[in-house]
Design an enzyme around this catalytic site. Structure first.
Site, PDB file in Angstrom:
ATOM      1  CG  ASP A  13      -5.657  -3.286   3.701  1.00 27.21           C
ATOM      2  OD1 ASP A  13      -4.550  -2.920   4.152  1.00 27.21           O
ATOM      3  OD2 ASP A  13      -6.435  -2.516   3.090  1.00 27.21           O
ATOM      4  CG  HIS A  38      -9.202  -0.674   0.268  1.00 30.47           C
ATOM      5  ND1 HIS A  38      -8.512  -0.776   1.466  1.00 30.47           N
ATOM      6  CD2 HIS A  38     -10.510  -0.873   0.580  1.00 30.47           C
ATOM      7  CE1 HIS A  38      -9.369  -1.022   2.441  1.00 30.47           C
ATOM      8  NE2 HIS A  38     -10.593  -1.074   1.935  1.00 30.47           N
ATOM      9  CG  MET A  86     -11.437   2.238   2.887  1.00 29.74           C
ATOM     10  SD  MET A  86      -9.811   2.340   3.643  1.00 29.74           S
ATOM     11  CE  MET A  86      -8.833   2.556   2.178  1.00 29.74           C
ATOM     12  CG  MET A 104     -10.986  -3.777   6.011  1.00 29.76           C
ATOM     13  SD  MET A 104      -9.583  -3.228   5.041  1.00 29.76           S
ATOM     14  CE  MET A 104      -8.661  -2.233   6.216  1.00 29.76           C
ATOM     15  CG  ASP A 121      -5.240   2.134   1.298  1.00 28.59           C
ATOM     16  OD1 ASP A 121      -6.095   1.233   1.310  1.00 28.59           O
ATOM     17  OD2 ASP A 121      -4.050   1.956   1.624  1.00 28.59           O
ATOM     18  CG  MET A 170      -8.875   6.467   2.799  1.00 26.26           C
ATOM     19  SD  MET A 170      -7.945   6.591   4.328  1.00 26.26           S
ATOM     20  CE  MET A 170      -6.979   5.086   4.264  1.00 26.26           C
ATOM     21  CB  SER A 226      -0.868   0.014   1.258  1.00 24.91           C
ATOM     22  OG  SER A 226      -1.370   1.333   1.471  1.00 24.91           O
ATOM     23  CG  HIS A 280      -3.864  -1.759  -1.177  1.00 25.26           C
ATOM     24  ND1 HIS A 280      -4.912  -2.634  -1.382  1.00 25.26           N
ATOM     25  CD2 HIS A 280      -4.238  -0.971  -0.138  1.00 25.26           C
ATOM     26  CE1 HIS A 280      -5.866  -2.401  -0.500  1.00 25.26           C
ATOM     27  NE2 HIS A 280      -5.493  -1.380   0.267  1.00 25.26           N
TER      28      HIS A 280
HETATM   29  C1  DX5 Z   1      -6.051   1.173   6.081  1.00 23.53           C
HETATM   30  C2  DX5 Z   1      -5.699   0.855   4.651  1.00 23.53           C
HETATM   31  C3  DX5 Z   1      -4.522   0.002   4.504  1.00 23.53           C
HETATM   32  C4  DX5 Z   1      -3.240   0.601   5.040  1.00 23.53           C
HETATM   33  C5  DX5 Z   1      -2.386  -0.530   5.517  1.00 23.53           C
HETATM   34  O1  DX5 Z   1      -7.306   1.724   6.130  1.00 23.53           O
HETATM   35  O2  DX5 Z   1      -6.779   0.213   4.013  1.00 23.53           O
HETATM   36  O3  DX5 Z   1      -4.335  -0.418   3.157  1.00 23.53           O
HETATM   37  O4  DX5 Z   1      -2.504   1.320   4.086  1.00 23.53           O
HETATM   38  O5  DX5 Z   1      -1.297  -0.009   6.174  1.00 23.53           O
HETATM   39  P1  DX5 Z   1      -0.495  -0.891   7.217  1.00 23.53           P
HETATM   40  O6  DX5 Z   1       0.068  -2.066   6.461  1.00 23.53           O
HETATM   41  O7  DX5 Z   1       0.547   0.036   7.710  1.00 23.53           O
HETATM   42  O8  DX5 Z   1      -1.464  -1.316   8.281  1.00 23.53           O
HETATM   43 ZN    ZN Z   2      -6.331  -0.678   2.063  1.00 21.55          ZN
END
Ligand code: DX5
Ligand code: ZN
Length: 222
Positions: A173, A64, A66, A135, A33, A35, A8, A31
């Site tokens: 994840d 991903h 969110m 998750m 993220d 948000m 990620s 990956h």
């Molecule tokens: C959290 C994200 C993850 C995050 C993981 O909401 O969906 O993808 O980047 O980071 P680590 O591996 O540091 O937990």
């Molecule tokens: Zn993620």
């Protein structure tokens, strides 16, 4: 398909993402993220950034989402070039329709479950999905502690996939590291997202290789 490692970029240097992508050449996916500051209390990338990332790497992008209202927004990430698009079931009004739309737009369709969301109610959806994301932290931030309470759900998901005879990938994840990846692999995960573990390493690509070796030691390639 076997074990896949998906770094990620959430905790990579946001001012140098092109260079950060070049540091994980042996990864299977990147990956991303997404948000929206509503579904989770953090704000990151949109489709324009995904498009720019897709131009700067040969690795496929794993978006991903969110975000609230996944139904209306997911297609934009396929158009932006993501090879896999994950929506949260908690944010989808019509997950079956949405998964079908993502597939017909040309990407792999994936559905995510927050830690408190059980997998059993979604058993019948598995054939509609190319990947299920469990998750292992509450979504929103990188660098959180892995939640062991999610391990039984990973086992249950693997059992349900076997029962249905589907080839759905099982992704984890959150808090995945050299400390925790074996637990996830033992429980049945085969796609591993790792953010801070990879980007806090001196050599991120060497960390990708180490994570892969740990998981493969539990689930050897067939
Ligand atoms: C959290 C994200 C993850 C995050 C993981 O909401 O969906 O993808 O980047 O980071 P680590 O591996 O540091 O937990
Ligand atoms: Zn993620």
């Amino acid at each position: 398909m076997g074990i896949q490692i998906t770094p990620s970029i959430l905790n990579a240097d946001p001012a140098a993402l092109g260079a950060e992508l070049a540091r994980i050449g042996s990864a299977d996916w990147v990956h991303v993220d997404v948000m929206d500051n509503h579904f989770v209390p953090n704000l990151t990338f949109g489709p324009a950034m995904v498009e720019a990332l897709a131009r700067s790497t040969d690795l496929p992008l794993d978006a991903h989402l969110m975000i609230d209202d996944a139904d209306r927004n997911a297609a934009a990430y396929v158009e932006a070039g993501a090879g896999s698009v994950t929506f949260h079931v908690e944010a989808a009004r019509a997950p079956v329709r949405l998964a079908r739309e993502i597939r017909s737009a040309g990407a792999r369709a994936s559905m995510a479950l927050r830690p408190a969301t059980p997998v059993e109610p979604y058993e019948e959806l598995l054939p509609e999905l190319d990947m299920l994301l469990i998750m292992t932290v509450e979504p929103g931030f990188g660098g959180q502690t892995f939640l062991d309470l999610c391990l039984p759900k990973i086992r249950t998901a693997r059992r349900l996939m076997e029962r249905h005879g589907v080839q759905t990938w099982l992704q984890v994840d959150g808090g995945v590291s050299l400390e925790t990846i074996e637990r996830c692999a033992e429980a049945g995960a085969d796609v591993f997202v790792a953010g801070s573990a990879v980007y806090s390493a001196d050599d991120p690509d060497a960390m990708v290789a180490e994570l892969r070796a740990r998981a493969q030691a539990v689930s050897p390639p067939s």
